[in-house]
Design a protein around this motif. Structure first.
Motif, mmCIF file in Angstrom:
data_model
loop_
_atom_site.group_PDB
_atom_site.id
_atom_site.type_symbol
_atom_site.label_atom_id
_atom_site.label_comp_id
_atom_site.label_asym_id
_atom_site.label_seq_id
_atom_site.Cartn_x
_atom_site.Cartn_y
_atom_site.Cartn_z
ATOM 1 N N MET A 158 0.823 -1.208 0.000
ATOM 2 C CA MET A 158 0.000 0.000 0.000
ATOM 3 C C MET A 158 0.861 1.263 0.000
ATOM 4 S SD MET A 158 -2.845 -1.148 -0.526
ATOM 5 C CE MET A 158 -4.041 0.148 -0.499
ATOM 6 N N ARG A 159 2.013 1.215 0.701
ATOM 7 C CA ARG A 159 2.914 2.378 0.688
ATOM 8 C C ARG A 159 3.388 2.653 -0.731
ATOM 9 N NH1 ARG A 159 7.811 2.497 3.937
ATOM 10 N NH2 ARG A 159 8.149 0.462 3.081
ATOM 11 N N ALA A 160 3.768 1.563 -1.436
ATOM 12 C CA ALA A 160 4.264 1.712 -2.808
ATOM 13 C C ALA A 160 3.171 2.292 -3.703
ATOM 14 C CB ALA A 160 4.721 0.348 -3.332
ATOM 15 N N LEU A 161 1.964 1.778 -3.507
ATOM 16 C CA LEU A 161 0.842 2.205 -4.330
ATOM 17 C C LEU A 161 0.513 3.686 -4.089
ATOM 18 C CD1 LEU A 161 -0.870 0.656 -6.283
ATOM 19 C CD2 LEU A 161 -2.434 0.099 -4.433
ATOM 20 N N MET A 162 0.486 4.089 -2.820
ATOM 21 C CA MET A 162 0.152 5.476 -2.488
ATOM 22 C C MET A 162 1.237 6.421 -3.003
ATOM 23 S SD MET A 162 -2.792 5.461 -1.157
ATOM 24 C CE MET A 162 -3.179 4.043 -2.147
ATOM 25 N N GLY A 163 2.500 5.984 -2.943
ATOM 26 C CA GLY A 163 3.597 6.788 -3.477
ATOM 27 C C GLY A 163 3.422 7.035 -4.964
ATOM 28 N N GLU A 164 2.987 5.998 -5.667
ATOM 29 C CA GLU A 164 2.752 6.088 -7.107
ATOM 30 C C GLU A 164 1.631 7.094 -7.406
ATOM 31 O OE1 GLU A 164 4.448 4.703 -9.442
ATOM 32 O OE2 GLU A 164 3.143 5.158 -11.158
ATOM 33 N N VAL A 165 0.562 7.024 -6.606
ATOM 34 C CA VAL A 165 -0.561 7.946 -6.792
ATOM 35 C C VAL A 165 -0.104 9.389 -6.552
ATOM 36 C CG1 VAL A 165 -2.839 8.613 -5.941
ATOM 37 C CG2 VAL A 165 -2.270 6.195 -6.192
ATOM 38 N N ALA A 166 0.711 9.581 -5.496
ATOM 39 C CA ALA A 166 1.204 10.928 -5.175
ATOM 40 C C ALA A 166 2.089 11.450 -6.295
ATOM 41 C CB ALA A 166 1.967 10.907 -3.855
ATOM 42 N N GLU A 167 2.911 10.573 -6.861
ATOM 43 C CA GLU A 167 3.904 10.977 -7.852
ATOM 44 C C GLU A 167 3.285 11.216 -9.231
ATOM 45 O OE1 GLU A 167 6.796 11.677 -6.987
ATOM 46 O OE2 GLU A 167 7.964 11.777 -8.829
ATOM 47 N N ARG A 168 2.400 10.316 -9.644
ATOM 48 C CA ARG A 168 1.919 10.368 -11.036
ATOM 49 C C ARG A 168 0.442 10.642 -11.190
ATOM 50 N NH1 ARG A 168 5.187 8.687 -14.904
ATOM 51 N NH2 ARG A 168 7.248 8.211 -14.120
ATOM 52 N N GLY A 169 -0.278 10.645 -10.079
ATOM 53 C CA GLY A 169 -1.715 10.876 -10.178
ATOM 54 C C GLY A 169 -2.458 9.741 -10.853
ATOM 55 N N THR A 170 -1.889 8.539 -10.814
ATOM 56 C CA THR A 170 -2.541 7.370 -11.404
ATOM 57 C C THR A 170 -3.883 7.106 -10.709
ATOM 58 O OG1 THR A 170 -0.321 6.448 -11.624
ATOM 59 C CG2 THR A 170 -2.142 4.934 -12.011
ATOM 60 N N THR A 171 -4.897 6.778 -11.485
ATOM 61 C CA THR A 171 -6.182 6.372 -10.904
ATOM 62 C C THR A 171 -6.109 4.885 -10.583
ATOM 63 O OG1 THR A 171 -7.232 7.976 -12.358
ATOM 64 C CG2 THR A 171 -8.684 6.396 -11.266
ATOM 65 N N VAL A 172 -6.616 4.510 -9.410
ATOM 66 C CA VAL A 172 -6.510 3.115 -8.977
ATOM 67 C C VAL A 172 -7.889 2.571 -8.639
ATOM 68 C CG1 VAL A 172 -5.476 1.558 -7.271
ATOM 69 C CG2 VAL A 172 -4.204 3.565 -8.024
ATOM 70 N N LEU A 173 -8.138 1.346 -9.097
ATOM 71 C CA LEU A 173 -9.353 0.625 -8.704
ATOM 72 C C LEU A 173 -8.905 -0.677 -8.070
ATOM 73 C CD1 LEU A 173 -12.456 0.227 -8.760
ATOM 74 C CD2 LEU A 173 -12.200 -0.713 -11.067
ATOM 75 N N ILE A 174 -9.273 -0.871 -6.810
ATOM 76 C CA ILE A 174 -8.699 -1.972 -6.052
ATOM 77 C C ILE A 174 -9.828 -2.748 -5.369
ATOM 78 C CG2 ILE A 174 -8.227 -0.247 -4.222
ATOM 79 C CD1 ILE A 174 -5.939 -1.807 -3.310
ATOM 80 N N SER A 175 -9.878 -4.053 -5.588
ATOM 81 C CA SER A 175 -10.971 -4.823 -4.994
ATOM 82 C C SER A 175 -10.509 -5.503 -3.725
ATOM 83 C CB SER A 175 -11.477 -5.884 -5.976
ATOM 84 O OG SER A 175 -10.592 -6.975 -6.003
ATOM 85 N N SER A 176 -11.449 -5.657 -2.803
ATOM 86 C CA SER A 176 -11.130 -6.373 -1.572
ATOM 87 C C SER A 176 -12.431 -6.775 -0.908
ATOM 88 C CB SER A 176 -10.324 -5.481 -0.632
ATOM 89 O OG SER A 176 -10.090 -6.166 0.586
ATOM 90 N N HIS A 177 -12.413 -7.887 -0.185
ATOM 91 C CA HIS A 177 -13.599 -8.165 0.617
ATOM 92 C C HIS A 177 -13.349 -7.803 2.080
ATOM 93 C CE1 HIS A 177 -11.315 -11.915 0.678
ATOM 94 N NE2 HIS A 177 -11.815 -12.106 1.876
ATOM 95 N N VAL A 178 -12.159 -7.228 2.350
ATOM 96 C CA VAL A 178 -11.850 -6.779 3.705
ATOM 97 C C VAL A 178 -11.803 -5.248 3.719
ATOM 98 C CG1 VAL A 178 -10.267 -7.007 5.646
ATOM 99 C CG2 VAL A 178 -10.406 -8.823 3.936
ATOM 100 N N VAL A 179 -12.832 -4.634 4.266
ATOM 101 C CA VAL A 179 -12.917 -3.169 4.243
ATOM 102 C C VAL A 179 -11.766 -2.539 5.036
ATOM 103 C CG1 VAL A 179 -14.358 -1.191 4.839
ATOM 104 C CG2 VAL A 179 -15.405 -3.280 4.002
ATOM 105 N N ALA A 180 -11.357 -3.199 6.117
ATOM 106 C CA ALA A 180 -10.307 -2.640 6.966
ATOM 107 C C ALA A 180 -9.012 -2.376 6.192
ATOM 108 C CB ALA A 180 -10.035 -3.575 8.137
ATOM 109 N N ASP A 181 -8.757 -3.192 5.152
ATOM 110 C CA ASP A 181 -7.538 -3.012 4.347
ATOM 111 C C ASP A 181 -7.537 -1.672 3.618
ATOM 112 O OD1 ASP A 181 -6.447 -5.378 5.016
ATOM 113 O OD2 ASP A 181 -7.106 -6.448 3.218
ATOM 114 N N LEU A 182 -8.706 -1.079 3.445
ATOM 115 C CA LEU A 182 -8.807 0.053 2.536
ATOM 116 C C LEU A 182 -8.962 1.377 3.265
ATOM 117 C CD1 LEU A 182 -11.204 -1.871 0.211
ATOM 118 C CD2 LEU A 182 -8.749 -1.597 -0.054
ATOM 119 N N HIS A 183 -9.012 1.298 4.599
ATOM 120 C CA HIS A 183 -9.054 2.497 5.423
ATOM 121 C C HIS A 183 -7.854 3.367 5.105
ATOM 122 C CE1 HIS A 183 -12.353 2.280 8.067
ATOM 123 N NE2 HIS A 183 -12.059 1.088 8.537
ATOM 124 N N ASP A 184 -8.048 4.616 5.000
ATOM 125 C CA ASP A 184 -6.944 5.572 4.842
ATOM 126 C C ASP A 184 -6.294 5.552 3.467
ATOM 127 O OD1 ASP A 184 -7.122 6.715 7.353
ATOM 128 O OD2 ASP A 184 -5.754 5.256 8.253
#
Lengths: 282, 135
Positions: A158-184
């Motif tokens: 998630m750190r790597a992914l968020m860094g990528e979003v901050a750097e390039r503004g990439t749009t991300v669609l991420i699936s999960s059945h665990v809501v807690a993983d997606l907090h923040d």
């Protein structure tokens, strides 16, 4: 707001019936969208349709820019070395940033001569993520990227992914059945249940628009409120409501959190919180 | 440079936790005018949070005149928070210590005291800006 992804009236039929039924949603550019729902809700089918792996029976998918997909089983070839995996990636993808991929793996301390099967689950996830990012996508789609990872590896991904979003503004669609993983990490929410889109919108707006009320059970729901879920225990009633102004002081009022909101909708499949069609954009 | 941390069980919105930590550092003098705050990328790569959350926290600090974003350079501290003089703080702390001692003698436990304290805070800030300090 420009949409990075727009899905309208999407329907997909499987042998046993409809996997997706008239699904419409949109994700604005630069957002990190969570696609949540129980197992079998149609999340993977929706992602496969978005990435073009599956042709829908009806409806349209519009993506601004290229899409990269990281599948649930992280399809890497066990016997390939890292160097071979990168060569493979370059041959398969017309748009390929090899310097970035090699640099990123070096930073992570994953040596080119190592074989995929020798890597830990967390390292394999990082390699799969690197392959997806090296395609420099406008939309990055990840199917359960955190499944089977330990907490440390989840955090690293998630750190790597968020860094990528901050750097390039990439749009991300991420699936999960665990809501807690997606907090923040996510700022947009799509709830899929039984092949239908139940919720789609900005997470802060959704949280601000829903209230958790508790009070004595003779109270009636506030006027104009959409009751998403109602539960009674003894003489107390608890409501999750949308769009309410609560004036009766006997109600104890607080904001719902993300887990409560998602669970309430999943338990009430007939309820929905969707933008008006005009907001989805044509 | 400030290093942020998160308390995920506190129930406090993440961007507000960042805002509070900057203010605390300004009060303690660990952040001073001219210091640069970490970039959104630096923060999200440490905490695994959405970049917009960091930007929201920085916008809030900017709105309060505490920091200033300079395009292409970063976000810089504009002024320190000297709202409470150290001497006042020490005196208040002594009174609070004395209060805690009396409460213990009276048989209150930790939870009782925390409840009383948060009730007093709620009353003091009722109708105000949700416990926010005013300059």
């Amino acid at each position: 707001m420009t949409a990075a992804l727009t899905v309208t009236g999407l329907s997909v039929r499987h042998r046993r019936g409809w996997a997706l039924r008239d699904c419409s949603l949109s994700v604005p550019a630069g957002r990190v969208a969570a696609l949540v729902g129980p197992n079998g809700a149609g999340k993977t089918t929706l992602l496969h349709t978005v990435t073009g792996l599956l042709t829908p029976h009806g409806g349209t998918v519009t993506v601004a820019g290229d899409v990269a997909f990281m599948a649930q089983d992280k399809p890497l070839y066990d016997t390939f070395t890292i160097a071979e995996t990168l060569t493979f990636g370059r041959r398969l993808n017309p748009r390929w940033d090899g310097a970035y991929a090699a640099g990123r793996l070096a930073e992570l301390g994953i040596e080119p001569e190592r074989k995929i099967k020798e890597l830990s689950g967390g390292q394999q996830a990082q390699v799969a993520l690197t392959l997806a990012l090296a395609r420099r996508p406008g939309l990055l789609v990840l199917d359960e990227p955190l499944a089977n990872l330990d907490p440390l590896a989840r955090h690293d991904v998630m750190r790597a992914l968020m860094g990528e979003v901050a750097e390039r503004g990439t749009t991300v669609l991420i699936s999960s059945h665990v809501v807690a993983d997606l907090h923040d990490t996510c700022d947009w929410l799509v709830v899929l249940n039984g092949g239908r889109v139940q919720v789609s919108g900005d997470i802060d707006d959704l949280l601000a628009g829903h209230l958790m009320l508790s009070g004595p059970d003779e109270l009636r729901p506030p006027a104009g409120a959409q009751v998403i879920e109602e539960s009674r225990t003894g003489r107390q009633v608890r409501l999750l409501v949308r769009g309410a102004q609560v004036l009766d002081p006997r109600w104890n009022v607080r904001q719902a959190d993300l887990d409560e909101l998602v669970l309430a909708y999943l338990r009430s499949p007939e309820a929905s919180a969707l933008p008006r069609l005009s907001e989805v954009g044509a | 440079m400030i290093e942020f941390h998160l308390d995920r069980r506190s129930g406090v919105a993440t961007y507000l936790q960042l805002v509070h930590q900057v203010k605390q550092a300004l009060r303690l003098g660990t952040l001073r005018p001219g210091d640069r705050l970490p970039t959104a990328r630096e923060v999200v790569e440490a905490l695994a949070i959405n970049p917009n959350t960091v930007l929201k926290a920085y916008r809030e600090l900017e709105r309060e005149g505490l920091v200033e974003g300079r395009p292409g350079l970063g976000t810089f501290v504009q002024r320190s928070l000297g709202g409470v003089r150290l001497a006042d703080q020490a005196a208040l702390r002594r009174e609070l210590d004395e209060w805690v001692r009396r409460a213990r003698r009276a048989g209150l436990d930790r939870d009782d005291m925390e409840t009383l304290f948060s009730l007093a805070m709620t009353d003091a800030y009722r109708g105000g800006a949700a416990g926010e300090e005013t300059a």
